[in-house]
Design a protein around this motif. Structure first.
Motif, PDB file in Angstrom:
ATOM      1  N   GLY A  96       0.349 -10.531  -0.933  1.00  0.00           N
ATOM      2  CA  GLY A  96       1.657  -9.969  -1.225  1.00  0.00           C
ATOM      3  C   GLY A  96       2.411  -9.513   0.003  1.00  0.00           C
ATOM      4  O   GLY A  96       3.257  -8.618  -0.066  1.00  0.00           O
ATOM      5  N   THR A 118      10.978  -7.200 -10.860  1.00  0.00           N
ATOM      6  CA  THR A 118      11.531  -6.000 -10.233  1.00  0.00           C
ATOM      7  C   THR A 118      12.364  -6.349  -9.011  1.00  0.00           C
ATOM      8  O   THR A 118      13.483  -5.874  -8.842  1.00  0.00           O
ATOM      9  CB  THR A 118      10.393  -5.047  -9.826  1.00  0.00           C
ATOM     10  OG1 THR A 118       9.641  -4.718 -10.989  1.00  0.00           O
ATOM     11  CG2 THR A 118      10.947  -3.778  -9.200  1.00  0.00           C
ATOM     12  N   PRO A 136      10.960  -1.879   0.003  1.00  0.00           N
ATOM     13  CA  PRO A 136      10.221  -3.054  -0.507  1.00  0.00           C
ATOM     14  C   PRO A 136       9.774  -3.965   0.625  1.00  0.00           C
ATOM     15  O   PRO A 136      10.156  -5.125   0.705  1.00  0.00           O
ATOM     16  CB  PRO A 136      11.271  -3.736  -1.393  1.00  0.00           C
ATOM     17  CG  PRO A 136      12.571  -3.433  -0.712  1.00  0.00           C
ATOM     18  CD  PRO A 136      12.424  -2.054  -0.132  1.00  0.00           C
ATOM     19  N   LEU A 138       4.987  -6.881  -1.306  1.00  0.00           N
ATOM     20  CA  LEU A 138       4.923  -6.988  -2.763  1.00  0.00           C
ATOM     21  C   LEU A 138       3.704  -6.272  -3.338  1.00  0.00           C
ATOM     22  O   LEU A 138       3.329  -6.510  -4.476  1.00  0.00           O
ATOM     23  CB  LEU A 138       4.887  -8.470  -3.163  1.00  0.00           C
ATOM     24  CG  LEU A 138       6.082  -9.297  -2.714  1.00  0.00           C
ATOM     25  CD1 LEU A 138       5.884 -10.757  -3.092  1.00  0.00           C
ATOM     26  CD2 LEU A 138       7.371  -8.768  -3.317  1.00  0.00           C
ATOM     27  N   ARG A 139       3.114  -5.398  -2.552  1.00  0.00           N
ATOM     28  CA  ARG A 139       1.915  -4.698  -2.991  1.00  0.00           C
ATOM     29  C   ARG A 139       2.298  -3.445  -3.794  1.00  0.00           C
ATOM     30  O   ARG A 139       3.341  -2.826  -3.537  1.00  0.00           O
ATOM     31  CB  ARG A 139       1.071  -4.304  -1.773  1.00  0.00           C
ATOM     32  CG  ARG A 139       0.588  -5.504  -0.992  1.00  0.00           C
ATOM     33  CD  ARG A 139       0.154  -5.124   0.409  1.00  0.00           C
ATOM     34  NE  ARG A 139      -1.115  -4.432   0.439  1.00  0.00           N
ATOM     35  CZ  ARG A 139      -2.307  -5.006   0.538  1.00  0.00           C
ATOM     36  NH1 ARG A 139      -2.382  -6.324   0.586  1.00  0.00           N
ATOM     37  NH2 ARG A 139      -3.408  -4.302   0.600  1.00  0.00           N
ATOM     38  N   PRO A 140       1.471  -3.051  -4.747  1.00  0.00           N
ATOM     39  CA  PRO A 140       1.763  -1.833  -5.527  1.00  0.00           C
ATOM     40  C   PRO A 140       1.646  -0.588  -4.661  1.00  0.00           C
ATOM     41  O   PRO A 140       0.863  -0.540  -3.715  1.00  0.00           O
ATOM     42  CB  PRO A 140       0.695  -1.847  -6.624  1.00  0.00           C
ATOM     43  CG  PRO A 140      -0.423  -2.657  -6.057  1.00  0.00           C
ATOM     44  CD  PRO A 140       0.228  -3.713  -5.197  1.00  0.00           C
ATOM     45  N   ARG A 141       2.449   0.432  -4.963  1.00  0.00           N
ATOM     46  CA  ARG A 141       2.384   1.716  -4.269  1.00  0.00           C
ATOM     47  C   ARG A 141       1.461   2.659  -5.044  1.00  0.00           C
ATOM     48  O   ARG A 141       1.641   2.883  -6.235  1.00  0.00           O
ATOM     49  CB  ARG A 141       3.782   2.337  -4.169  1.00  0.00           C
ATOM     50  CG  ARG A 141       4.746   1.552  -3.292  1.00  0.00           C
ATOM     51  CD  ARG A 141       4.372   1.692  -1.811  1.00  0.00           C
ATOM     52  NE  ARG A 141       5.437   1.163  -0.952  1.00  0.00           N
ATOM     53  CZ  ARG A 141       5.473  -0.071  -0.461  1.00  0.00           C
ATOM     54  NH1 ARG A 141       4.505  -0.914  -0.773  1.00  0.00           N
ATOM     55  NH2 ARG A 141       6.456  -0.464   0.314  1.00  0.00           N
ATOM     56  N   HIS A 142       0.485   3.204  -4.347  1.00  0.00           N
ATOM     57  CA  HIS A 142      -0.470   4.108  -4.981  1.00  0.00           C
ATOM     58  C   HIS A 142      -0.202   5.566  -4.635  1.00  0.00           C
ATOM     59  O   HIS A 142      -0.796   6.465  -5.222  1.00  0.00           O
ATOM     60  CB  HIS A 142      -1.893   3.756  -4.554  1.00  0.00           C
ATOM     61  CG  HIS A 142      -2.338   2.402  -5.008  1.00  0.00           C
ATOM     62  ND1 HIS A 142      -2.144   1.269  -4.245  1.00  0.00           N
ATOM     63  CD2 HIS A 142      -2.932   1.992  -6.148  1.00  0.00           C
ATOM     64  CE1 HIS A 142      -2.624   0.216  -4.893  1.00  0.00           C
ATOM     65  NE2 HIS A 142      -3.114   0.629  -6.050  1.00  0.00           N
ATOM     66  N   THR A 185       2.905   8.594  -2.995  1.00  0.00           N
ATOM     67  CA  THR A 185       4.323   8.904  -2.793  1.00  0.00           C
ATOM     68  C   THR A 185       4.553   9.699  -1.515  1.00  0.00           C
ATOM     69  O   THR A 185       5.681  10.022  -1.171  1.00  0.00           O
ATOM     70  CB  THR A 185       4.883   9.703  -3.986  1.00  0.00           C
ATOM     71  OG1 THR A 185       4.099  10.891  -4.153  1.00  0.00           O
ATOM     72  CG2 THR A 185       4.844   8.861  -5.249  1.00  0.00           C
ATOM     73  N   GLN A 198      -4.522   5.192   2.478  1.00  0.00           N
ATOM     74  CA  GLN A 198      -3.827   4.490   1.403  1.00  0.00           C
ATOM     75  C   GLN A 198      -2.444   4.040   1.861  1.00  0.00           C
ATOM     76  O   GLN A 198      -1.967   2.984   1.458  1.00  0.00           O
ATOM     77  CB  GLN A 198      -3.699   5.393   0.175  1.00  0.00           C
ATOM     78  CG  GLN A 198      -3.253   4.646  -1.080  1.00  0.00           C
ATOM     79  CD  GLN A 198      -4.234   3.563  -1.498  1.00  0.00           C
ATOM     80  OE1 GLN A 198      -5.424   3.811  -1.622  1.00  0.00           O
ATOM     81  NE2 GLN A 198      -3.731   2.348  -1.698  1.00  0.00           N
ATOM     82  N   ASP A 246      -0.892   0.333   1.436  1.00  0.00           N
ATOM     83  CA  ASP A 246       0.297   0.132   0.613  1.00  0.00           C
ATOM     84  C   ASP A 246       1.458  -0.466   1.391  1.00  0.00           C
ATOM     85  O   ASP A 246       2.255  -1.233   0.839  1.00  0.00           O
ATOM     86  CB  ASP A 246       0.754   1.468  -0.001  1.00  0.00           C
ATOM     87  CG  ASP A 246      -0.137   1.921  -1.152  1.00  0.00           C
ATOM     88  OD1 ASP A 246      -1.095   1.197  -1.481  1.00  0.00           O
ATOM     89  OD2 ASP A 246       0.125   3.004  -1.708  1.00  0.00           O
TER      90      ASP A 246
END
Length: 581
Positions: free
Chosen positions: A112, A383, A481, A484-488, A490, A497, A501
């Protein structure tokens, strides 16, 4: 809408501010031996056929042409067709231009992460950030190269395409920040890979013009070299019955009109060779398409005939992970690409650039290309599609900002490359497995911690707004963005991590035809005669902070070695001595 525009602006600047490892020269002009493949004969013969006129291929071909006939097949066009695009001010636009005939081909790894491949004579040196730095001594020793010959090959490259940069305001503050953060000592200007902070070379001259591997063709013998542009190689041809091992005998390539041509080696009994210099993506891909690779995988894609079951082709793919920070400045900054590198004793490097500009019309083209590619490789698009379609603005942007990146050395994490189809112009499936190995992740955390100190330093303070901190700027990256990797997470409380991310590429991908696994120490493909691979696909890790210097050097180094072997086989001792000099 303003927030989304800001996010897009930040993403574009971050996504492009380091493609490491350039091509216009007043005196070069159009080489007489550089022609479009549409005028190539249906059948031609040469002593050596070099597939790929990129970072290694140009240096290799220029060297071999001194004592043999050479054909270079380059799938892209000429950088001399559009000298404006190689100007420093157009770095971002050139890198993001992924239209069908552009110099950049987008690909997205299975991880991604956005990546880019060059498709132009000169290869990655035409679209990178220009930094020139030699390999570390350990890299040269591990490769088994002769250090004196390596030095001479580097110097051969440097005489033609490398310059000492003029360090101005932003880069000076970045240097001071590195030293204050403990990346010491200060080593001044040097091509060498030395611990501490240094000014490196650049392939961008004082007028902002880029000098690339294509300029090395000025060394070529014009009477013994032919360079065909827009020549897409589809298959390497082999003789399988007349010798104990398969032997490369030529190639089939297609021109821009879709017409196929054949180029063959002059004499199958001589030392003539086909040499793959197509890069870490195309070299293993072309081996597979030619029937050299894992048998079951090739059979599944209908590759026929299978010349050799070679299970290690496509294995060991690596890409140096990069994590970026964007620093908006309260005062104007100069336009600069990478000039300074921080080389700590732990396994990561820190570099930066400033003041880039971009055309919003090109970012629309870029994102449309992203969506099309995602549909092809079946990665989720909903998205991103909604986000891109919400943007409707047309203006140019100049960044009053600087960018810094942390690159992990090595890396230890490894992936693989597989065919997606049998079209050589399409991207194969590539997985890099970023940060899979704990040591890579630990080096990322150390590198980001040092980078935060640089941003928070007094030496750098005039180029950031009051109250802005390095940790806060890292938090901003989580909103972008950039992959394309998910955010774990904030916030950057968990730097490990955060590394995973927000990982991006530094465009230093390598492997797939590694020494000891696919090729021997002379870069000859194991189990096959008359075929070598000479490019970054053979590397076990990337050299120094940035690989372009060593890839160009390798082309020259191996070209000299091949010519010496050729002269010795022909009993020409006088010619052997001349080549050594």
């Amino acid at each position: 809408m303003e927030f989304y525009i800001f996010r897009l602006f930040c993403f574009v600047v971050v996504a492009v501010f380091i493609f490491h490892d350039s091509c216009y020269s007043d005196k070069a002009g159009y080489y007489s031996f550089m022609k479009d493949a549409t005028i190539a004969p249906k059948l031609s013969h040469f002593d050596y056929i070099v597939i790929g006129g990129g970072t290694a291929g140009c240096a290799l071909a220029a060297t071999l042409s001194q004592n043999a006939t050479i054909l270079v097949l380059e799938r892209g066009g000429s950088p001399y067709d559009n000298p404006t695009a190689t100007d420093i001010n157009n770095f971002v636009n050139t890198l993001l231009n992924i239209t069908p005939n552009s110099w950049t081909q987008l690909f997205i790894s299975q991880d991604g992460v956005f990546n880019s491949r060059a498709r132009v004579l000169g290869g990655g040196t035409v679209i990178n950030a220009g930094f020139y730095s030699r390999a570390e001594d350990d890299f040269v020793a591990e490769a088994g190269w002769d250090s004196d010959e390596v030095e001479a090959a580097y110097e051969w490259v440097e005489k033609k395409v490398v310059f000492q940069p003029k360090v101005k305001g932003w880069q000076s503050a970045f240097r001071d920040g590195l030293l204050e953060a403990g990346v010491t000592p200060y080593n001044g200007f040097t091509y060498e890979h030395i611990y501490g902070t240094k000014i490196g070379g650049t392939i961008i001259d004082e007028n902002g013009r880029r000098h690339t591997a294509a300029n090395l063709l000025e060394y070529a013998n014009p009477n013994k070299i032919a360079v065909y542009l827009h020549a897409s190689v589809h298959k390497i041809l082999f003789t399988t019955k007349e010798s104990p091992k398969p032997k490369a005998k030529g190639v089939i390539f297609r021109d821009a009109n879709g017409v196929f041509h054949t180029a063959k080696l002059v004499d199958q009994d001589a030392m003539n060779e086909v040499i793959l210099s197509a890069g870490a993506i195309a070299s293993p891909q072309l081996l597979m398409l030619s029937g050299v690779g894992p048998r079951s995988h090739l059979a599944a894609h209908g590759v026929n005939p299978i010349i050799l079951d070679h299970p290690m082709v496509g294995k060991g793919m690596g890409d140096n992970p990069m994590n970026p920070v964007l620093v908006l400045s309260p005062k104007p900054v100069e336009v600069s690409l990478v000039q300074i590198a921080g080389i700590p004793h732990f396994g990561s490097y820190i570099e930066g650039l400033s003041g880039l500009s971009l055309s919003i019309s090109l970012t629309h083209s870029f994102f449309n290309g992203v969506l099309n590619l995602l549909n092809e490789i079946k990665l989720p698009t909903k998205t991103l599609s909604n986000f891109f379609k919400s943007l409707d603005f047309r203006f140019n942007v100049t960044a009053q900002a600087g960018g810094m990146v942390m690159k992990v050395y090595g890396p230890l994490s490894r992936g693989h490359l597989e065919l997606r189809n049998t079209n050589p112009d399409d991207n194969p499936s590539v997985t890099f497995n970023y940060y899979q190995e704990p040591e890579d992740l630990n080096n990322c955390v150390k590198g980001l911690s040092a980078l935060i100190k640089v941003i928070d330093s007094k030496g750098y303070s005039k180029y950031k707004f009051p109250g802005v901190t390095g940790r806060g700027l890292l938090d901003l990256i989580l909103l972008l963005p950039n992959n394309l990797r998910p955010r774990h997470i904030t916030s950057t409380f968990d730097l490990k991590q955060f590394c995973k991310d927000t990982v991006m590429t530094l465009y230093h991908y390598h492997g797939g035809c590694q020494v000891g696994k696919v090729v021997d120490n002379d870069y000859k493909v194991l189990g096959i005669d008359g075929l070598r691979v000479i490019d970054a696909s053979t590397f076990l890790k990337t050299p120094g902070t940035n690989p372009q210097a060593t890839i160009m050097m390798l082309g020259r180094y191996m070209g000299q070695k091949i010519l010496r072997e050729r002269a010795a086989s022909q009993g020409n001792e006088e010619e052997t001595t001349k080549i050594e000099l």
